[in-house]
Structures are given as structure tokens and as C-alpha cells.
Design an enzyme around this catalytic site. Structure first.
Site, PDB file in Angstrom:
ATOM      1  N   LYS A 159      -6.246  -3.572 -13.066  1.00 26.29           N
ATOM      2  CA  LYS A 159      -7.579  -3.641 -12.459  1.00 26.29           C
ATOM      3  C   LYS A 159      -8.411  -2.408 -12.808  1.00 26.29           C
ATOM      4  CE  LYS A 159      -5.882  -6.647  -8.823  1.00 26.29           C
ATOM      5  NZ  LYS A 159      -6.033  -7.173  -7.476  1.00 26.29           N
ATOM      6  N   GLY A 188      -1.815  -8.385  -9.091  1.00 24.43           N
ATOM      7  CA  GLY A 188      -2.213  -9.157 -10.266  1.00 24.43           C
ATOM      8  C   GLY A 188      -1.080  -9.482 -11.214  1.00 24.43           C
ATOM      9  N   GLY A 198     -13.676  28.457   6.971  1.00 30.29           N
ATOM     10  CA  GLY A 198     -14.491  27.760   5.973  1.00 30.29           C
ATOM     11  C   GLY A 198     -14.008  27.952   4.546  1.00 30.29           C
ATOM     12  N   HIS A 210       6.306  -9.232  -1.910  1.00 35.73           N
ATOM     13  CA  HIS A 210       6.492  -9.128  -0.469  1.00 35.73           C
ATOM     14  C   HIS A 210       7.779  -8.403  -0.116  1.00 35.73           C
ATOM     15  CE1 HIS A 210       3.938 -12.421  -1.390  1.00 35.73           C
ATOM     16  NE2 HIS A 210       3.568 -12.586  -0.151  1.00 35.73           N
ATOM     17  N   SER A 266      -5.195  33.482  10.442  1.00 38.54           N
ATOM     18  CA  SER A 266      -4.156  34.531  10.477  1.00 38.54           C
ATOM     19  C   SER A 266      -4.556  35.758   9.684  1.00 38.54           C
ATOM     20  CB  SER A 266      -2.808  33.970  10.008  1.00 38.54           C
ATOM     21  OG  SER A 266      -2.931  33.212   8.821  1.00 38.54           O
TER      22      SER A 266
END
Lengths: 331, 638
Positions: B175, B45, B480, B123, B551
Site C-alpha cells: 500500500k 492485502g 522545554g 487472524h 533534575s
């Protein structure tokens, strides 16, 4: 500290919280003040002109007699003082400029001590090309072709022009040193990178350079500088009662008896002035009472339409008009 | 024009214009000038932002606006809304393709300053345009799409702006309207950027949450970001301290542009002052010749001056007839500039044809033009990762550090000290194209310095080229507990900072290297030993290795620690209580283990031995995975 002037002290107070000051190693005093934007622009333009004179073989200054040309000429006098600018002024004439412009042109060249070359495309002259009967062909032949012929005839390899980047979208992307191929065409996608104050003025055979020392000036800068420096400009910029007719939404001035009046059409005296100057049959006036520089600037700042609106040239070919013309060799 | 605002615009058309034009002109005459560049990725933008600045500062006239509305409907990308980008995309090809190709210069003024904006394309192939735009800028406004965060291009633009010596950086997080003006999104982006900026040497920047399209925090403070207390963009542009001109406090330097000889009685030396101040009577020395004289006059069209300083274009005359011509630099006699013919430089290559080491190019610096040969690059800088890579040459948009030698001595200053005397361009002799821009680091006083030094590719060399310290980040914790989740986030963040990383986890180890091992205690120990060895090899290669395994035994973790160089092993204990881990049970393993379908499951029928002195402990019940990752990255890089 004794050498700090009042103004420097003021600067110091204003910005003391934010940044450290640069101290002179030798003397322990604060050096210089920040230059104003006009001072920076002036120094930059002078630098550019001197680079051209140092590096080009045969420079010329294109002089259109407008306010931008007036500023450019003034800067050239400054750049080379006490010598006169070491190049000629060239006016690519269409024979359709305002009479006041011809008067100032001759006077300005004489005052500056410079040679004045006036070039008129012989073919256009022969065919009697004029803005009333030939439309866009008028600009193509007198200006675009005329300029190419003149540069080729005299072998100028660098030509100063008064264009500014704020004038038009494609000019915003043009370099200060802008290269033209042997056909005077501009290739916008293949421009040389231009870094710092370093201008690569080396050209290949057949190439020539257009140099725009006013690239970074805005319309307001130009007016302000004219005001500050007391630069002489064409009286048409100031309001006066002048004979006018209305055509296609443009207010045109009847500048000489070549102006063909339609049946029943009588010139009307109006208080008018011009924001931009070109061929009188193509240049629209604005109704105005602004008769001094501050009044002109005031009017400009309060106005709501852009500078070139009074010129017919940009309206062709939609948004890409100027870009296309430049690719074909228009300045 | 949907931006909601709480105040009047900061720079509404000045009432003075109508009331007292003379006063207005007086004020305007004393304005200063700020030149800045805007850069960002494609679609961040930029053009919209500039269009917005021009629109809000009344630089768009009614006829232009009418044309713009017309174009917006025809080729715009904003539906029925005005597409400001069309205003600044000047070339036909740009409007057709909806992209910006070339640097465009725009102008606007507020009541305090005049601004020149260089709009730089995002670019990759246009690095040269960005460097061009940056070379004359005082400030860089770097746009980031709030939805995308810090991208490769953000890093590249920041690096280039820093390389070219821009001191003021603004991070415009654009934005914001598309992320619901979310404060934490903004803050995350700022934190990401800060970590990166520091790495490349940007000490300070100003971050502003904006919406170019909706107009938030551009000219007026937005109601949508009540949490933001900093300046709005225009306010910052108007007040950022420009300090004094570069070179103002340095000894006098005037590169001679042109010798003015209108007649036999006058011989003046014209140029723009690159550093310092000069007064009539000052002793000067002309470099490289070393000839000395005294300044007699400072000549200008407006009369002789008593003093002139940096940035002014002037003409000097001397008391003595000494040799002095274009390319010479007039210096303070007691503190003259250096001249040398061999330099270390940074070069930005700008031509399609690659650099040819050893070939003679034309070098232009200040007002001097010489012939120069560039050596094979010492290294090339990857502008995305900031890594130093070996290179034999430089291609289009490559940046490298190279030594070069000139055919005669060049008067110079290091670029960081003075841009006029330290920045140069290279020109191809055949095509006359400007093929490179460069900056001088320093001169090489002895010829032998130019020779290549061959080096053993050691452990240190591997790490140095990656610009990082090798590490093993050893994540340990129950199944977990969040090890893999956090390790992955840490790797992403390190990667985003240009670090070279690798994760060793169950997936890529158990399926290959260790596929012969099961889950008995012996196999668990062998598993960890092998992982330790692989991690060790990777640290020799300079990598930051993240291991994510349960571990469970202290002894094996101690074994892994002992394999590494001192200080390179970072044990990270992901402390999640068993009941919490079990309640998450992402893979359903606890359920299986409780049902007896899975043997030797840590925490159920096999012990977990928590670390006694881990480098980092993460309590996952007290912080999010994201916060944990932030904390780890900070600790690892500090």
C-alpha cells in the site's frame, strides 16, 4: 572434486555468489542437484500413495478415465513397482461417457494388473436418468449418489481422486487427506491441519477419506508429465474430425445413437477435441487442429478460457457451486 | 491496473510457446519450484497481492476475469475496480465476510520457476493455519501496511515463520500508493522490523516497497519509487537461491513407509529419502534395531538407479534378510540416526481443547507412530512480545517449550537439522483430530532431566523472563528541552520491540508519591531521591525505566546513579540551549517565570548544572525527536 558432474558444476556456477554449498562430510564433494518441479511433484505423489496404503484398511482409486486419472494411475504404478498397485480401480459410471473412454478404461486396468470395479447407481438406471431429460439430477444421481453407494457397498475407507488445487476455488483450500462424515459430506471449516509430509489418516467410525495425490499439480504439469512419460490418454483429447451439433453455446459430439437430434438438426463434421472429459452430452468440445501433445500444450498455453468452462457443472449456484456439491458428497 | 511501469513485464507470455513449443517444454521441464507463504494482518492485502501475481502471470483466464469483474461489482470492496481478493477467497463464508479463513494454495509459473503459494490468514485465531502453510514453504512473504508499520501480527507471523524454519523472509511493505511512495516511511518500517527481527534471530530479510493494488514493484520496477534500488518482488522470487535440498549433505536416512512383497523373491523397502545419498553396495544400519546389511538395488519403475538422493521416492533391497518395517529408518551404517524416548520440544497447540499434561497422545513423526505424554510446559512463548511466560498448559494457538516422553524409542534428528526427522504432530486418541504440531530440540538422555526445577525468583529471573536487561534511562535537561517528547518516543519504540518499560515523569510522580513536595532546593533533592528509589525497585522487577525530570543538580543525578547496579544507569542529556527552549515555551512557563509569576524556575532564577560525562548527549538543534529516539534505542539495546 572428481565426482562433480557437468550439471552440478553448472549449478555451482549459476549460484555461486549467493549461497554456500552443502559438502559431504565424509568425501568433501558437493552432493545432489536441486530436483525439478516435476520430480518434486512425482516424489510427493508417490509418498502420499504409499502413506495411504500403509495406513488405510481398504483403499480404492477412483478412476474417471480422464487425463488426471491417467497420471494418477501411472504414479500408482511407480509407487508400488514391482508390485501392481495394491488396491482396485473403481469407475463410478453414468453410462453416458464417451465410447473411447470405456475402451481405454478396460485396457488401462488390464495393463496395470488391477481389479476394475464399475459401479452404476441401480436407481438411476431403473429410472432412466439421463442428461437430456433430467438436467442437474443426472449428476446428482449417477455421480454423487453413485459414488456414495459404491463406497458404502464395498466399505472403502480411503479413495484416491485426481482433483487438483488449481482447478477450482474451494479445492484450493482442501487438504490432501480430506475427511468425509458418514454422509460423505465435507466440512471446509473443520479441516485437520496438515503439516510437512505428515498425514493424519486416523478416522472415526463412519468417516472416510478422499486423498488427492495430485493436489499440487497444475494443468500444465499434468500435460507435460503425460508428454514426458508417454502416458496413454483417451484419443478424444487429440483433434480429429467428429460429428457435432451446437447446443446452448456448447459444441457437443454425437457419440452414439442415444443423442436426440432436434428436428432439422444434422450433425456436422468438425475438427474438434476435448480439454476435459465427462458425460458426452454435457461436455463441450473446442474446435482445434491440435493433434499432438506439444500442440495441445501449446493451445492450452495460448488459450484464454479456463479448463472447466466446457463443463456445465460449475455454472450452477454461482461461485459456490463446487463447494456446495462437495458438502453434499460430490467428489 | 493503474500502476505506472517503465519496463515490459518480466514474464510476459513466453514467445517460445507460439514459436517453438518443443523448446518451451524443454525449458519448462527444467524449472525449479519455490514454495512460499504470504502472511500479514487482516487487510494488509495478501489476497490482492496473490490475485495480482496470478493476473500478471496470465494465470487468470478470460472467463474467470469476467466472473471476477461481475463479483467485484456485487460484493467487492474496491468500488468499480477489480477486487483480486475475491479470486483467492474460495469458501462461501469467506466471500460473504470478506475475510480469509483457511490456507489456500495457488499456483503460477514464470519463465524461470514454478511457484506454489500458500495464502495464510492474518487472524489471530488461525495461527495453526499459518504454521500449516509455513511447514512446506521455502520462503515467507510478510506483508506490512505502509500506513500502519510493524504490528503485533507482523511480529507474530515473523516469529512463526522463523520457528518453523523458513530461511528466506521477504518484507513486502504494501500500500505504498497510500503513503505517496514516501521513502522515509518505508525506511522507518524497515528499521523497526530490523530491530525486531534481530531480536528473534532472523539474520537476513529482503524489504520491497510495493502496491498490490496498483502493481508497483510486483513484476515491474515502479516509477513511483525511484529511490528503491533492490529487486522487484517477482525478480526476487525467481532468483532467490534455494540452495540444495535440506539434508543433502547429511548421512543417509530413509524412513521406511511400506514393505513391498509382491512375491517370495522380492522384498523391498519403500520410502522418500530424508537425508543424504545412497548407492548399491552401501552399508546400512536399520534404526532402532541396529541390524546391518548392504544395499543391493535401488528399484524404480523406470529402472534401477546407480544413486538416489534426498527428496526422491525409491525402493531399496538388501543383501541380507533382516528385520525392517514401517517406522524404521534405514541409515548410513557408520553414521546412524539417534533414537530416544525423551525429548525437549516446541509445541504449537492447534485444538480448542487445551493440552492435558500427562495424557497420552498419538505422536506421528516421519513414518513412526508412537504414544507420547507431554509434560507441563517449561514456559509459554507470547508470540506478540516473545516473552517467556509461566504456563500450566497450552490452549489453542499457544506455543510452548515442553518435554515429552514416548512409549518406545523414536528415531529422530533435531528439527533444525532435518524437518522430516524432527517435526511431529500429536493426535487426540478420542477425536482423532490433529491437536498439535511440534519440533524436537534434542533428546534428554537422563530421566531426571524431566523433573521441574524450582527456582528462586531473583532479580535476574525477573529480567530473564522479560528477555531484557534492566535499565534506568535518566533524561535530564531544561524545561522545554524535549525530554518528555523524546522519552515517550523511546518508550514507544522499546514497547514495539517487546520490551517492558515504564516512564516516571512529573505527571505520575508529582501528583501522587511526591505531592507533598514543592520546588525548593531541598524538595527538589528529596524529589529526585524518591524517584531514584522507585526506579531502583522497578529495575529489580526487570523493567526498563525512563525518568523525565529536569533534575538540574549533578549531585542528585550522581545519587540516583549510585543506587543502581553498575552499567544500568544511562544518563541522557537533552541539550537544548536556553534561548531555543524558551522560544518553544510549550507550556508558557518561561513567560510566567520571566514575568516573575513562577519562582525557582530552572534556567531563569535557579541554576541548571549540565552533566559532565553523560552516556548519551542529544543535540536537539541538530536532530529531530524521532532521530534522537532511534539513536537512544540503538545505544540502549546494543
Amino acid at each position: 572434486m572428481s565426482r562433480i558432474t557437468f550439471y552440478e558444476t553448472a549449478i555451482m556456477r549459476r549460484s555461486a555468489q549467493a549461497a554456500p554449498f552443502v559438502w559431504d562430510r565424509n568425501e568433501g564433494t558437493i552432493k545432489t542437484m536441486t530436483m525439478t518441479h516435476l520430480q518434486r511433484l512425482e516424489a510427493e505423489s508417490i509418498h502420499i500413495m504409499r502413506e495411504v496404503v500403509a495406513e488405510a484398511e481398504r483403499p480404492v482409486m477412483l478412476y474417471s478415465v480422464g487425463k488426471d486419472s491417467a497420471v494418477m494411475l501411472h504414479l500408482a504404478k511407480k509407487a508400488f513397482y514391482p508390485a501392481p498397485p495394491p488396491f482396485p480401480l473403481m469407475h463410478v459410471d453414468t453410462t453416458w461417457k464417451f465410447q473411447d473412454m470405456y475402451k481405454l478404461r478396460d485396457k488401462a486396468a488390464k495393463d496395470a494388473g488391477m481389479e476394475l470395479i464399475v459401479y452404476q447407481n441401480p436407481e438411476a438406471r431403473e429410472k432412466g436418468i439421463n442428461p437430456f431429460d433430467h438436467g442437474p439430477l443426472h449428476t446428482d444421481m449417477w455421480k454423487t449418489e453413485g459414488l456414495k453407494q459404491a463406497l458404502d457397498k464395498y466399505g472403502f475407507d480411503a479413495a484416491f481422486g485426481g482433483a487438483r488445487r488449481d482447478e477450482e476455488k474451494s479445492r484450493a483450500k482442501e487438504r490432501i487427506f480430506s475427511f468425509r462424515n458418514a454422509n460423505h459430506g465435507w466440512d471446509p471449516k473443520n479441516q485437520r491441519p496438515e503439516l510437512w509430509k505428515l498425514y493424519n489418516a486416523r478416522k472415526s467410525k463412519g468417516e472416510s477419506i478422499r486423498v488427492f495425490p495430485l493436489s499440487n499439480w497444475t494443468e500444465l504439469d499434468i500435460w507435460q508429465y503425460i508428454h514426458l512419460e508417454g502416458i496413454e490418454i483417451v484419443p478424444l483429447y487429440f483433434s480429429a474430425k467428429r460429428p457435432t451439433v451446437e447446443r446452448d453455446g456448447l459444441l457437443l459430439m454425437v457419440d452414439d445413437d442415444r443423442f436426440p437430434l432436434a428436428e432439422g438438426e444434422t450433425p456436422v463434421e468438425r475438427s474438434i477435441r476435448f480439454r476435459t472429459l465427462g458425460c458426452y452430452p454435457l461436455t463441450g468440445a473446442v474446435e482445434s487442429e491440435a493433434a499432438t501433445l506439444p500442440e495441445i500444450i501449446q493451445e492450452m498455453l495460448l488459450t484464454t478460457t479456463s479448463e472447466r468452462q466446457g463443463r456445465a457443472i460449475d455454472k450452477d449456484e454461482g461461485g459456490a457451486g463446487m463447494e456446495k456439491k462437495k458438502q453434499e458428497g460430490y467428489f | 491496473m493503474t500502476g505506472t511501469t517503465t519496463e515490459e513485464p518480466v514474464y510476459k507470455t513466453d514467445a517460445l510457446i507460439a514459436e517453438d513449443i518443443d523448446k518451451y517444454l524443454e525449458v519448462h521441464q527444467h524449472k525449479t519450484m519455490l514454495r512460499f507463504i504470504t502472511c500479514g494482518s487482516v487487510d494488509d492485502g495478501k489476497s490482492t497481492l496473490i490475485g495480482r501475481l496470478l493476473y500478471d502471470s496470465k494465470m487468470i483466464f478470460e472467463d474467470q476475469l469476467a466472473a471476477l469483474e461481475n463479483d467485484s461489482k456485487k460484493v467487492g470492496t474496491q468500488g468499480q475496480q477489480i477486487d483480486f481478493a475475491l479470486l483467492v477467497d474460495g469458501l462461501a463464508a469467506e466471500r460473504e465476510q470478506g475475510i480469509t479463513i483457511d490456507v489456500a494454495y495457488r499456483f503460477f509459473a514464470t519463465e524461470k520457476r514454478k511457484f506454489i503459494v500458500a495464502d495464510c490468514p492474518g487472524h489471530e485465531q488461525y495461527t495453526r493455519n499459518m504454521v500449516t502453510g509455513a511447514s512446506t514453504a521455502d520462503m515467507a512473504v510478510i506483508l506490512i501496511d505502509a500506513r500502519k508499520g510493524v504490528l503485533t501480527q507482523t511480529r507474530r507471523h515473523s516469529f512463526l515463520a522463523h520457528l518453523i524454519g523458513i530461511r528466506h523472509i521477504v518484507l513486502a511493505v504494501n500500500k505504498m500508493d497510500l503513503v505517496d511512495y514516501d521513502q522515509s516511511t518505508f525506511e522507518h518500517i524497515v528499521a523497526d522490523y530490523r530491530a525486531f527481527a534481530k531480536q528473534i534471530g532472523i539474520e537476513e530479510f529482503t524489504a520491497i516497497p510495493i502496491s498490490g493494488l496498483a502493481g508497483d514493484n510486483i513484476t515491474t520496477r515502479s516509477e513511483n519509487t525511484p529511490w528503491y534500488k533492490g529487486p522487484v518482488l517477482i525478480e526476487h522470487l525467481e532468483t532467490v537461491d534455494l540452495g540444495l535440498d535440506e539434508g543433502a549433505g547429511q548421512p543417509f536416512r530413509l524412513p521406511v513407509q511400506w514393505v513391498n512383497r509382491p512375491n517370495l523373491d522380492f522384498r523391498g523397502f519403500a520410502g522418500q529419502i530424508a537425508a543424504g545419498t545412497v548407492k548399491p553396495g552401501d552399508a546400512i544400519r536399520v534404526i532402532p534395531s541396529g541390524k546391518t546389511s548392504t544395499v543391493s538395488r535401488i528399484v524404480t519403475f523406470d529402472g534401477d538407479l546407480d544413486e538416489a538422493s534426498t527428496g526422491q521416492s525409491i525402493t531399496l533391497t538388501f543383501a541380507d534378510e533382516i528385520d525392517c518395517s514401517r517406522g524404521d529408518v534405514i541409515c548410513a551404517a557408520d553414521d546412524p540416526a539417534e533414537a530416544a524416548d525423551q525429548f525437549e520440544t516446541t509445541i504449537v497447540w492447534m485444538a480448542d481443547e487445551e493440552m492435558l499434561p500427562g495424557r497420552n497422545y498419538i505422536l506421528k513423526i516421519g513414518t513412526q507412530t508412537v504414544s507420547a505424554a507431554v509434560q507441563q510446559p517449561k514456559f509459554r512463548i507470547d508470540v506478540n512480545s516473545m516473552e517467556h511466560l509461566a504456563a500450566k498448559t497450552l490452549g489453542l494457538n499457544d506455543i510452548g517449550v515442553c518435554e515429552l516422553s514416548t512409549d518406545k524409542r523414536v528415531v529422530f534428528a533435531p528439527y533444525t537439522e532435518n524437518k522430516d526427522l524432527g517435526g511431529f504432530i500429536l493426535i487426540d486418541r478420542m477425536t482423532n483430530a490433529t491437536v498439535a504440531a511440534g519440533t524436537i530440540h534434542f533428546s534428554l538422555r537422563r530421566a531426571q532431566n524431566v523433573h521441574w526445577q524450582s527456582i528462586d525468583v531473583s532479580r535476574e529471573a525477573h529480567a530473564t523472563i522479560k528477555n531484557q536487561r534492566p535499565r534506568v534511562l535518566w533524561f535530564t535537561g531544561l524545561s522545554g528541552s524535549g525530554k518528555s517528547t523524546i522519552a515517550n518516543l523511546v518508550e514507544q519504540k522499546l514497547h514495539a520491540l517487546g520490551k517492558h518499560t515504564f516512564i516516571l515523569d512529573g505527571d505520575n510522580v508529582r501528583h501522587g508519591l511526591n505531592k507533598d513536595l514543592g520546588f525548593t532546593d531541598a524538595d527538589r533533592i528529596e524529589n529526585i531521591r524518591r524517584i531514584g528509589e522507585v526506579a531502583r525497585l522497578m529495575t529489580d522487577a526487570g523493567l526498563i525505566v525512563l525518568t523525565s525530570f529536569i533534575s538540574p543538580f549533578r549531585a542528585e543525578r550522581q545519587l540516583a546513579r549510585s543506587m543502581m547496579e553498575a552499567g544500568e544507569f544511562v544518563e541522557i542529556y537533552i541539550n537544548t540551549p536556553l534561548d531555543v527552549a524558551e522560544s518553544r515555551d510549550v507550556k508558557g512557563l518561561y513567560k510566567k517565570a520571566r514575568a516573575g509569576d513562577l519562582k525557582n524556575f530552572t534556567g531563569i532564577d535557579s541554576p541548571y548544572e549540565p552533566p559532565e560525562n553523560p552516556e548519551i548527549v542529544i543535540d536537539t538543534t541538530a536532530m529531530s525527536a524521532e532521530e534522537a529516539a532511534e539513536l537512544i534505542v540503538d545505544r540502549v539495546l546494543s
